[in-house]
Design a protein around this motif. Sequence first.
Motif, PDB file in Angstrom:
ATOM      1  N   ASN A 151     -53.798  -8.020  26.136  1.00  0.00           N
ATOM      2  CA  ASN A 151     -53.877  -9.028  27.189  1.00  0.00           C
ATOM      3  C   ASN A 151     -53.372 -10.383  26.725  1.00  0.00           C
ATOM      4  O   ASN A 151     -52.922 -11.200  27.523  1.00  0.00           O
ATOM      5  CB  ASN A 151     -55.323  -9.150  27.671  1.00  0.00           C
ATOM      6  CG  ASN A 151     -55.824  -7.857  28.298  1.00  0.00           C
ATOM      7  OD1 ASN A 151     -55.048  -7.132  28.903  1.00  0.00           O
ATOM      8  ND2 ASN A 151     -57.111  -7.577  28.137  1.00  0.00           N
TER       9      ASN A 151
ATOM     10  N   VAL B 237     -48.800 -11.715  26.510  1.00  0.00           N
ATOM     11  CA  VAL B 237     -48.151 -11.775  27.822  1.00  0.00           C
ATOM     12  C   VAL B 237     -46.908 -12.632  27.697  1.00  0.00           C
ATOM     13  O   VAL B 237     -46.973 -13.779  27.267  1.00  0.00           O
ATOM     14  CB  VAL B 237     -49.116 -12.350  28.875  1.00  0.00           C
ATOM     15  CG1 VAL B 237     -48.434 -12.424  30.233  1.00  0.00           C
ATOM     16  CG2 VAL B 237     -50.374 -11.513  28.952  1.00  0.00           C
TER      17      VAL B 237
ATOM     18  N   THR C 248     -43.561 -12.252  32.342  1.00  0.00           N
ATOM     19  CA  THR C 248     -44.718 -11.619  32.976  1.00  0.00           C
ATOM     20  C   THR C 248     -45.615 -12.652  33.624  1.00  0.00           C
ATOM     21  O   THR C 248     -46.113 -12.462  34.742  1.00  0.00           O
ATOM     22  CB  THR C 248     -45.513 -10.817  31.938  1.00  0.00           C
ATOM     23  OG1 THR C 248     -44.655  -9.844  31.335  1.00  0.00           O
ATOM     24  CG2 THR C 248     -46.686 -10.099  32.593  1.00  0.00           C
TER      25      THR C 248
ATOM     26  N   SER D 185     -46.466 -13.041  37.627  1.00  0.00           N
ATOM     27  CA  SER D 185     -47.844 -13.067  38.136  1.00  0.00           C
ATOM     28  C   SER D 185     -48.063 -14.260  39.061  1.00  0.00           C
ATOM     29  O   SER D 185     -48.678 -14.124  40.138  1.00  0.00           O
ATOM     30  CB  SER D 185     -48.823 -13.120  36.969  1.00  0.00           C
ATOM     31  OG  SER D 185     -48.674 -11.997  36.136  1.00  0.00           O
TER      32      SER D 185
ATOM     33  N   LEU E 133     -52.390  -0.520  37.740  1.00  0.00           N
ATOM     34  CA  LEU E 133     -52.045  -0.887  36.372  1.00  0.00           C
ATOM     35  C   LEU E 133     -53.079  -0.375  35.381  1.00  0.00           C
ATOM     36  O   LEU E 133     -52.741   0.087  34.284  1.00  0.00           O
ATOM     37  CB  LEU E 133     -51.910  -2.411  36.259  1.00  0.00           C
ATOM     38  CG  LEU E 133     -50.693  -3.035  36.957  1.00  0.00           C
ATOM     39  CD1 LEU E 133     -50.762  -4.553  36.900  1.00  0.00           C
ATOM     40  CD2 LEU E 133     -49.406  -2.538  36.314  1.00  0.00           C
TER      41      LEU E 133
ATOM     42  N   ARG F 288     -44.949  -5.611  33.957  1.00  0.00           N
ATOM     43  CA  ARG F 288     -45.990  -5.272  32.988  1.00  0.00           C
ATOM     44  C   ARG F 288     -45.777  -3.900  32.346  1.00  0.00           C
ATOM     45  O   ARG F 288     -46.139  -3.703  31.187  1.00  0.00           O
ATOM     46  CB  ARG F 288     -47.359  -5.293  33.675  1.00  0.00           C
ATOM     47  CG  ARG F 288     -47.886  -6.692  33.876  1.00  0.00           C
ATOM     48  CD  ARG F 288     -49.046  -6.741  34.846  1.00  0.00           C
ATOM     49  NE  ARG F 288     -49.713  -8.030  34.754  1.00  0.00           N
ATOM     50  CZ  ARG F 288     -49.220  -9.178  35.175  1.00  0.00           C
ATOM     51  NH1 ARG F 288     -48.023  -9.192  35.743  1.00  0.00           N
ATOM     52  NH2 ARG F 288     -49.882 -10.305  35.029  1.00  0.00           N
TER      53      ARG F 288
END
Length: 491
Positions: A128, A131, A135, A139, A164, A218
């Motif tokens: 996480n 990123v 990405t 988002s 996801l 992702r």
Amino acid sequence: MSLKSERRGIHVDQSELLCKKGCGYYGNPAWQGFCSKCWREEYHKARQKQIQDDWELAERLQREEEEAYASSQSTQGAQSLTFSKFEEKKTNEKTRKVTTVKKFFSASSRTGAKKEIHEAKAPSPSINRQVSIETDRASKEFIEFLKTCHKSGQDIYKQCKMFLEAMHHKRELSIEEQSECAQDFYQNVAEKLQTRWKVSPEKVEKAMDQIEKYIMTRLYKYVFCPETTDDEKKDLVVQKRIRALHWVTPQMLCVPVNEDIPEVSDMVVKAITDIIEMDSKRVPRDKLACITQCSKHIFNAIKITKNEPASADDFLPTLIYIVLKGNPPRLQSNIQYITRFCNPSRLMTGEDGYYFTNLCCAVAFIEKLDAQSLNLSQEDFDRYMSGQTSPKKQESENWSSDVCLGVKQVYKNLDLLSQLNERQERIVSEAKKLEKDLIDWTDGITKEVQDIVEKYPLEIKPKNQPLAAIDSENVENDKLPPPLQPQVYAG
């Protein structure tokens, strides 16, 4: 899809670009000529048949095991309690294995094991944190888009997060199964937007584009050219094939493009840039956009050259020429990625689907390109492929008056280089022959000398002793009297 090669050039009937099932959508060589919808139907039929066959095999194995066990019970009579428990345990173990096989091929196996997989594979916090900027930007754009969707936006976001999370736990599945999950997700979300939220088709298409961008940004590093496939191997094969075909000229493909015109040359460069830039994109829709932009530049180049709108018969040979000249990186991986994870509605209809289908045809043509396709003899084709020679360049006297002087000079220099290469090959050949002659001459002279020496051996006599000096015995006597001097007497 059958590709035809005629004297006037490469020709593909437009009907052959459509799904061979006759649904009216564009087909794809990766789907054996079907569109994505018909391919999924055929895939499900084949899969259901495979599952049914596996069920029947499992049941037959179970029956044979039960019959063998019953037969052994009747012939041997009463057995001891310990042996009976052993046989019972063995039968239960076999039944459990058969049941496991059935569950493995059942449609509910994925959802049934979802909780167990989730517990066994908790997402790592480090993932996480890693990123990328792209990405993060996707988002933010996705959230801004969802704000315009009001009530449906929250449901869309929830569905995407669930998908996801599910894909995170399905990385061990084959890429085909992951593709199937993505296609199911696209279809379910589109149907829900149309039926539950009553969204117009235009807004549904826009929403699906945003959804695809959000989730594929992702998933890109996990599903693009995965190690479990032979995509990379196919990339190397195609790249090597294109390099071997560097000698193919526009005239051989009947390409109606004159690169001597500055505007046309610029269009060709832009088309090559677009097809190469496709590899830098993450989202399937963005890769399709590069293909579409490349195709539009090709149509403009043909239009400028011919002073009339380009036809489909002009487009495909030019696209093949652009691919050969550009040699795009990871071409097969990009095609497979688009095929597997693009929104199927884009590949079935519209200009994106049309241009993508033509690109697949162009790659298929390059892979099967032979002498007949280029209107060459097999002998010339083999010599060009092996690099022994190259196609004859246009003679200087055949140039038109409006051709750039630089182009003429380039071809003149190429001819000179070709002549120098031939002269160098002759010199090397003659030098090797001269070297062999010198070696043979040296060996011959050596043999003749040896034969003469053996026939007339040379006798070397010792040297005579030198004469001794008269007073050699008195060499060591350095006290000799002085010599007599003449004396003069007065008379």
